[in-house]
Motif scaffolding. Structure first.
Motif, short mmCIF file in Angstrom:
data_model
loop_
_atom_site.label_atom_id
_atom_site.label_comp_id
_atom_site.label_asym_id
_atom_site.label_seq_id
_atom_site.Cartn_x
_atom_site.Cartn_y
_atom_site.Cartn_z
N LEU A 109 0.87 -1.18 0.00
CA LEU A 109 0.00 0.00 0.00
C LEU A 109 0.89 1.22 0.00
O LEU A 109 1.71 1.41 0.91
N GLU A 110 0.75 2.05 -1.04
CA GLU A 110 1.68 3.17 -1.21
C GLU A 110 1.05 4.51 -0.88
O GLU A 110 -0.17 4.69 -0.98
N ASP A 111 1.91 5.47 -0.52
CA ASP A 111 1.42 6.82 -0.21
C ASP A 111 1.58 7.78 -1.39
O ASP A 111 1.20 8.94 -1.30
N GLY A 112 2.14 7.30 -2.50
CA GLY A 112 2.24 8.13 -3.70
C GLY A 112 0.88 8.26 -4.37
O GLY A 112 0.07 7.34 -4.33
N ARG A 113 0.63 9.40 -4.97
CA ARG A 113 -0.63 9.65 -5.64
C ARG A 113 -0.40 9.91 -7.13
O ARG A 113 0.71 10.21 -7.56
N ALA A 114 -1.45 9.80 -7.92
CA ALA A 114 -1.32 9.85 -9.38
C ALA A 114 -0.70 11.15 -9.87
O ALA A 114 -0.05 11.18 -10.92
N ASP A 115 -0.89 12.23 -9.12
CA ASP A 115 -0.34 13.52 -9.55
C ASP A 115 1.12 13.71 -9.14
O ASP A 115 1.70 14.78 -9.34
N GLY A 116 1.71 12.67 -8.55
CA GLY A 116 3.11 12.76 -8.15
C GLY A 116 3.33 13.22 -6.73
O GLY A 116 4.46 13.24 -6.25
N SER A 117 2.25 13.57 -6.04
CA SER A 117 2.37 14.03 -4.66
C SER A 117 2.32 12.85 -3.70
O SER A 117 2.10 11.70 -4.11
N LEU A 118 2.53 13.15 -2.44
CA LEU A 118 2.41 12.15 -1.39
C LEU A 118 1.15 12.44 -0.56
O LEU A 118 0.85 13.60 -0.27
N ALA A 119 0.46 11.39 -0.19
CA ALA A 119 -0.68 11.56 0.70
C ALA A 119 -0.19 12.10 2.04
O ALA A 119 0.92 11.77 2.47
N PRO A 120 -0.99 12.93 2.71
CA PRO A 120 -0.60 13.35 4.05
C PRO A 120 -0.31 12.13 4.92
O PRO A 120 -1.06 11.15 4.90
N ALA A 121 0.78 12.17 5.66
CA ALA A 121 1.22 11.00 6.41
C ALA A 121 0.16 10.49 7.38
O ALA A 121 -0.03 9.28 7.53
N GLU A 122 -0.54 11.40 8.05
CA GLU A 122 -1.55 10.97 9.02
C GLU A 122 -2.74 10.31 8.32
O GLU A 122 -3.35 9.38 8.86
N ARG A 123 -3.07 10.79 7.13
CA ARG A 123 -4.16 10.17 6.37
C ARG A 123 -3.74 8.77 5.92
O ARG A 123 -4.53 7.82 5.99
N GLN A 124 -2.50 8.63 5.47
CA GLN A 124 -2.01 7.31 5.07
C GLN A 124 -1.93 6.38 6.27
O GLN A 124 -2.21 5.17 6.16
N LYS A 125 -1.57 6.91 7.41
CA LYS A 125 -1.53 6.12 8.64
C LYS A 125 -2.90 5.52 8.93
O LYS A 125 -3.01 4.35 9.34
N ALA A 126 -3.95 6.30 8.69
CA ALA A 126 -5.31 5.80 8.91
C ALA A 126 -5.65 4.66 7.96
O ALA A 126 -6.35 3.71 8.35
N LEU A 127 -5.13 4.72 6.73
CA LEU A 127 -5.38 3.64 5.77
C LEU A 127 -4.67 2.36 6.20
O LEU A 127 -5.23 1.26 6.13
N VAL A 128 -3.42 2.51 6.64
CA VAL A 128 -2.66 1.35 7.12
C VAL A 128 -3.37 0.72 8.31
O VAL A 128 -3.55 -0.50 8.38
#
Length: 254
Positions: free
Chosen positions: A106-125
């Motif tokens: 599960l990656e934090d990279g997004r289609a536009d080349g940006s990174l998802a906010p770390a806390e939002r990605q933490k919630a996904l994990v």
């Protein structure tokens, strides 16, 4: 799933080749590979869709079901989860586990080349691990793909995902030995992407890496081999590789 976890040994890494369709997976399994990954680029390109597009979710699940019929352990590349909804991504993880997969990326990279906010990605994990605790979640951070080559950023994100329950951390693009060792010191199994000419399998093993992925490299090599074959026939040259026979391929199929 414990068997897959046990293959992640720092200093004696799991080499994980990545498949995009059943025949490739079956051929790799026949070479003795105990575990396989999938590649989002290969799956997406085979479906005629952009890499990691939500429209490739069903193709990803279908491939996982097919590969799970083989005598191998299967880890599935789910890109960004094909959704921003933690519940939907957790549902996908549960569906893949039911299909026979033992792990996901599960990656934090997004289609536009940006990174998802770390806390939002933490919630996904956390959502995935809460739903399917036994699934090996390889938390990929795309810091080096996004243009931020700071190992400090990668380290911070890796710690955040570890706190959410990630089982391993994957930093594609990581090549500097000192940076690799720094991520290894976090204590989670570290996955590094093999980049021809920049790292070696033996060198990564010496640095304490626990898993080396090939990513989309086998798919891209297959494209080159297919084109090279056609060009060799047209131009009267030698075939670029010696292929398996028709019978060999048929023998791989159910």
């Amino acid at each position: 799933m414990d068997e897959f976890r046990a293959l992640h040994v720092p200093g004696s890494p799991l080499l994980l080749p990545n498949a995009w369709e059943f025949g490739v997976g079956a051929f790799l399994a026949a070479q003795g590979f105990r575990a396989l990954g999938t590649t989002s680029l290969g799956v997406s390109a085979a479906a005629g869709e952009p890499d990691g597009a939500p429209s490739t979710r069903d193709a990803t699940v279908a491939l996982a079901r097919r590969l799970a019929r083989l005598d191998v352990l299967v880890s599935v590349d789910i890109a960004d989860g094909f959704s921003a909804d933690p519940a939907a991504i957790a549902d996908l993880a549960a569906e893949l586990a039911d299909a026979g997969a033992v792990g996901v990326n599960l990656e934090d990279g997004r289609a536009d080349g940006s990174l998802a906010p770390a806390e939002r990605q933490k919630a996904l994990v956390k959502a995935v691990k809460d739903r399917v605790p036994g699934l090996f979640l390889n938390a990929r951070t795309d810091t080096h793909w996004s243009g931020d080559h700071s190992v400090e950023t990668a380290e911070k994100r890796a710690k955040t995902y570890a706190d959410a329950g990630a089982d391993g951390v994957f930093v594609p693009g990581l090549t500097d030995p000192a940076d690799v060792e720094r991520i290894v010191q976090l204590g989670l199994p570290v996955n590094v992407l093999f980049l021809p000419g920049e790292v070696t399998f033996a060198g990564l093993a010496e640095l304490g890496v626990a898993r080396v992925s090939l990513g989309s490299l086998p798919y891209r090599m297959a494209l080159r081999a297919a084109a090279g074959t056609a060009l060799a026939v047209r131009d009267g040259g030698d075939l670029p590789l010696s292929p398996p026979s028709y019978a060999d391929v048929v023998a791989l199929l159910p």
